[in-house]
Enzyme design. Structure first.
Site, PDB file in Angstrom:
ATOM      1  N   LYS A   1      -0.587  -4.126 -10.765  1.00  0.00           N
ATOM      2  CA  LYS A   1      -0.399  -3.368  -9.724  1.00  0.00           C
ATOM      3  C   LYS A   1      -1.191  -3.869  -9.235  1.00  0.00           C
ATOM      4  O   LYS A   1      -2.340  -4.903  -9.175  1.00  0.00           O
ATOM      5  CB  LYS A   1      -1.425  -1.876 -10.399  1.00  0.00           C
ATOM      6  CG  LYS A   1      -1.488  -1.323  -8.106  1.00  0.00           C
ATOM      7  CD  LYS A   1      -0.063  -1.162  -7.317  1.00  0.00           C
ATOM      8  CE  LYS A   1      -0.999   0.038  -5.999  1.00  0.00           C
ATOM      9  NZ  LYS A   1      -0.625  -0.123  -5.506  1.00  0.00           N
TER      10      LYS A   1
ATOM     11  N   CYS B   1      -0.326  -5.867   2.127  1.00  0.00           N
ATOM     12  CA  CYS B   1       0.332  -3.890   1.953  1.00  0.00           C
ATOM     13  C   CYS B   1       0.626  -3.694   3.499  1.00  0.00           C
ATOM     14  O   CYS B   1      -0.716  -3.965   4.122  1.00  0.00           O
ATOM     15  CB  CYS B   1      -0.980  -4.200   1.573  1.00  0.00           C
ATOM     16  SG  CYS B   1      -0.927  -2.097   1.925  1.00  0.00           S
TER      17      CYS B   1
HETATM   18  O1  RRO Z   1      -0.536   0.469  -2.393  1.00  0.00           O
HETATM   19  C1  RRO Z   1       0.335   1.288  -1.283  1.00  0.00           C
HETATM   20  O2  RRO Z   1       0.773   1.697  -0.239  1.00  0.00           O
HETATM   21  C2  RRO Z   1       1.574  -0.201  -1.452  1.00  0.00           C
HETATM   22  C3  RRO Z   1       1.141  -1.493  -1.298  1.00  0.00           C
HETATM   23 BR1  RRO Z   1      -0.185  -2.420  -1.687  1.00  0.00          BR
HETATM   24  C4  RRO Z   1       2.252  -3.111  -1.122  1.00  0.00           C
HETATM   25  O3  RRO Z   1       1.920  -4.056  -0.737  1.00  0.00           O
HETATM   26  N1  RRO Z   1       3.091  -2.263  -0.783  1.00  0.00           N
HETATM   27  C5  RRO Z   1       3.850  -1.551  -1.140  1.00  0.00           C
HETATM   28  O4  RRO Z   1       4.568  -0.857  -0.303  1.00  0.00           O
HETATM   29  N2  RRO Z   1       2.843  -0.571  -0.676  1.00  0.00           N
END
Ligand code: RRO
Length: 314
Positions: free
Chosen positions: A46, A133
């Site tokens: 993650k 993100c």
């Molecule tokens: O954690 C998120 O909300 C998230 C991330 Br970091 C990302 O790169 N892509 C996404 O769809 N959610």
């Protein structure tokens, strides 16, 4: 079945091109262990920040008929947690292929701090810098600010010498494909990963006249079937514009062997599975491998290299 799914990525030979997409099934050591014991050929952590984050309020992920919508808000256990896992994993599995480590700092300096720590660590896998993100309230995506991409990469490559790729958001215009590829071609990147979720979609439950996730009044990143054509376009656009030394990882809408085949035709080398992994769990990899082999057998291909990137134009 005779088809081989052998995949060479950055001079390492993987049994198949499949792995998870960062964010899915990779938050805890338990989930990471499950990926490492699955038929995926490698895995990614993650996206981490320097310090552990709780992320956005729930509900923040919803499975919807043609895919998913999420506004997780970068929940993660913190950089050190994943670094400890990754370095222990490497020691325990010294013969295993490199794994991927994702970072997504909230500022240029936070990204540089984590990358410096990775550079100085024993980690000898592949690092993915998440520039896309879409879900942190008040923080626009880095990768839609082309000057900022340049600023970050210039500073990163002043000291970073391990293999580094970037996770990109979808772009929707040839002018943007051209401009971003021109910037990325100036750096010794190992790969680009196309695509992150399509940012800020809105899924509505008409019966209840309501949004379906809580953060940002229901706005969230889309994944799954909704995004496959956009993902394929981005894989193809970057595959045809980047220096051949920069590989492309295909992510977005891989639910069947045929989806995987299409990403490979567009030029992807590794393939990441997000929404469908969340739906099905880690056994998805066994199914995808069988389905991709079946397609290759039917078409008479014995290796991926026989068709990778060879999409025909009319
Ligand atoms: O954690 C998120 O909300 C998230 C991330 Br970091 C990302 O790169 N892509 C996404 O769809 N959610």
């Amino acid at each position: 079945m005779v088809a081989s799914l052998d995949t060479t990525f950055l001079d390492h030979s993987y049994e198949n091109p499949f792995m998870n997409a960062s964010g899915v099934h990779c938050m805890s050591t338990k989930e990471l262990d499950e990926l490492s014991n699955s038929k995926a050929s490698t895995f990614i952590t993650k996206s981490s920040t320097s310090v552990k984050r709780a992320g956005n309020p729930e509900p923040r992920y919803r499975s919807v008929p043609l895919g998913s919508i999420n506004s997780m808000g970068l929940p993660n256990e913190g950089f050190e947690y994943y670094l400890e896992y990754a370095t222990k994993y490497q020691k325990k599995n010294s013969k295993a292929n490199p794994i991927f480590f994702s970072v997504a700092g909230m500022s240029v300096s936070e990204n540089l701090k984590m990358l410096r720590a990775l550079q100085d660590s024993d980690f000898h896998g592949i690092v993915e810098l998440n520039l896309s993100c879409p879900n942190v309230p008040g923080k626009p995506q880095v990768a839609y600010d082309f000057e900022l991409i340049k600023e970050i990469l210039t500073q990163v490559f002043e000291f970073f010498t391990k293999p580094l790729g970037v996770k990109l958001p979808p772009y929707f215009d040839f002018a943007h494909f051209d401009a971003v590829a021109k910037i990325l071609n100036q750096y010794p990147l190992a790969y680009v990963n196309c695509i992150n979720s399509i940012g800020n979609g809105l899924y509505i439950d008409a019966h209840n006249e309501s949004v379906v996730i809580k953060p940002k009044n229901g706005f969230g990143g889309l994944g799954g079937e909704y995004v496959k054509p956009t993902a394929l376009a981005n894989v193809r656009a970057f595959y045809t514009r980047l220096n051949p030394s920069i590989k492309v990882i295909g992510t977005g809408g891989i639910k069947t062997g045929q989806d995987a085949f299409e990403h490979l035709l567009c030029g992807a080398t590794m393939l990441q599975v997000g929404t469908e992994l969340c739906e099905e769990g880690v056994t998805v990899f066994t199914r995808l491998e069988n389905e991709l082999k079946e397609i290759m057998d039917r078409k008479g291909y014995t290796s991926i290299e026989q068709f990778r990137g060879k999409l025909k134009s009319l």
